[in-house]
Write a protein that holds these residues in place. Structure first.
Motif, PDB file in Angstrom:
ATOM      1  N   MET A  85      -0.899   2.446  84.506  1.00 25.24           N
ATOM      2  CA  MET A  85       0.280   3.277  84.704  1.00 25.24           C
ATOM      3  C   MET A  85       1.034   3.477  83.390  1.00 25.24           C
ATOM      4  O   MET A  85       1.462   4.591  83.069  1.00 25.24           O
ATOM      5  CB  MET A  85       1.209   2.660  85.757  1.00 25.24           C
ATOM      6  N   SER A  86       1.166   2.410  82.610  1.00 28.40           N
ATOM      7  CA  SER A  86       1.844   2.514  81.313  1.00 28.40           C
ATOM      8  C   SER A  86       1.105   3.472  80.384  1.00 28.40           C
ATOM      9  O   SER A  86       1.725   4.289  79.705  1.00 28.40           O
ATOM     10  CB  SER A  86       1.944   1.144  80.642  1.00 28.40           C
TER      11      SER A  86
ATOM     12  N   GLY B  70       1.310  11.119  79.127  1.00 30.94           N
ATOM     13  CA  GLY B  70       2.112  12.229  79.647  1.00 30.94           C
ATOM     14  C   GLY B  70       3.285  12.566  78.741  1.00 30.94           C
ATOM     15  O   GLY B  70       3.573  13.742  78.496  1.00 30.94           O
ATOM     16  N   ASN B  71       3.952  11.537  78.221  1.00 29.04           N
ATOM     17  CA  ASN B  71       5.067  11.766  77.299  1.00 29.04           C
ATOM     18  C   ASN B  71       4.588  12.442  76.017  1.00 29.04           C
ATOM     19  O   ASN B  71       5.270  13.319  75.481  1.00 29.04           O
ATOM     20  CB  ASN B  71       5.772  10.454  76.962  1.00 29.04           C
TER      21      ASN B  71
ATOM     22  N   ARG C 293       4.022  16.091  76.698  1.00 29.92           N
ATOM     23  CA  ARG C 293       5.309  16.777  76.827  1.00 29.92           C
ATOM     24  C   ARG C 293       5.973  16.972  75.462  1.00 29.92           C
ATOM     25  O   ARG C 293       6.439  18.058  75.132  1.00 29.92           O
ATOM     26  CB  ARG C 293       6.213  15.959  77.761  1.00 29.92           C
TER      27      ARG C 293
ATOM     28  N   GLY D 152      -0.831   5.961  81.246  1.00 25.62           N
ATOM     29  CA  GLY D 152      -0.634   7.323  81.750  1.00 25.62           C
ATOM     30  C   GLY D 152       0.735   7.864  81.397  1.00 25.62           C
ATOM     31  O   GLY D 152       0.884   9.042  81.060  1.00 25.62           O
ATOM     32  N   THR D 153       1.749   7.020  81.459  1.00 25.19           N
ATOM     33  CA  THR D 153       3.102   7.431  81.098  1.00 25.19           C
ATOM     34  C   THR D 153       3.169   7.808  79.626  1.00 25.19           C
ATOM     35  O   THR D 153       3.740   8.840  79.264  1.00 25.19           O
ATOM     36  CB  THR D 153       4.109   6.299  81.406  1.00 25.19           C
ATOM     37  N   ILE D 154       2.577   6.978  78.770  1.00 28.11           N
ATOM     38  CA  ILE D 154       2.574   7.253  77.328  1.00 28.11           C
ATOM     39  C   ILE D 154       1.841   8.563  77.042  1.00 28.11           C
ATOM     40  O   ILE D 154       2.309   9.401  76.271  1.00 28.11           O
ATOM     41  CB  ILE D 154       1.944   6.083  76.549  1.00 28.11           C
TER      42      ILE D 154
END
Length: 56
Positions: free
Chosen positions: A29-30, A36-37, A40, A32-34
Motif C-alpha cells: 500500500m505504501s 500514485g503521488n 500526480r 502504491g501511494t508513493i
C-alpha cells in the motif's frame, strides 16, 4: 544499549540484475501511494507514454 533486530525478507534470485521478495500488504500500500503521488506530481495521466532514466 541493546542491539536492535530487524527482520529482512529473503530475496529470491530470478535472473541477472534483479531479484524478488514477498512484501506485506502495508508495504504494498505504501509503495502504491508513493507511485500514485509521483504520477500526480509529474502530471502523468493514464496512458501517457513516459520514460524512466536510471542513474547509477
Amino acid at each position: 544499549m541493546e542491539a536492535a533486530e530487524t527482520r529482512v525478507p529473503q530475496a529470491v534470485a530470478t535472473g541477472p540484475g534483479f531479484s524478488r521478495c514477498m512484501i506485506n500488504a502495508s508495504q504494498n500500500m505504501s509503495g502504491g501511494t508513493i507511485l500514485g503521488n509521483t504520477y500526480r506530481q509529474q502530471r502523468i495521466l493514464e496512458a501517457d507514454p513516459f520514460y524512466v532514466r536510471l542513474v547509477p
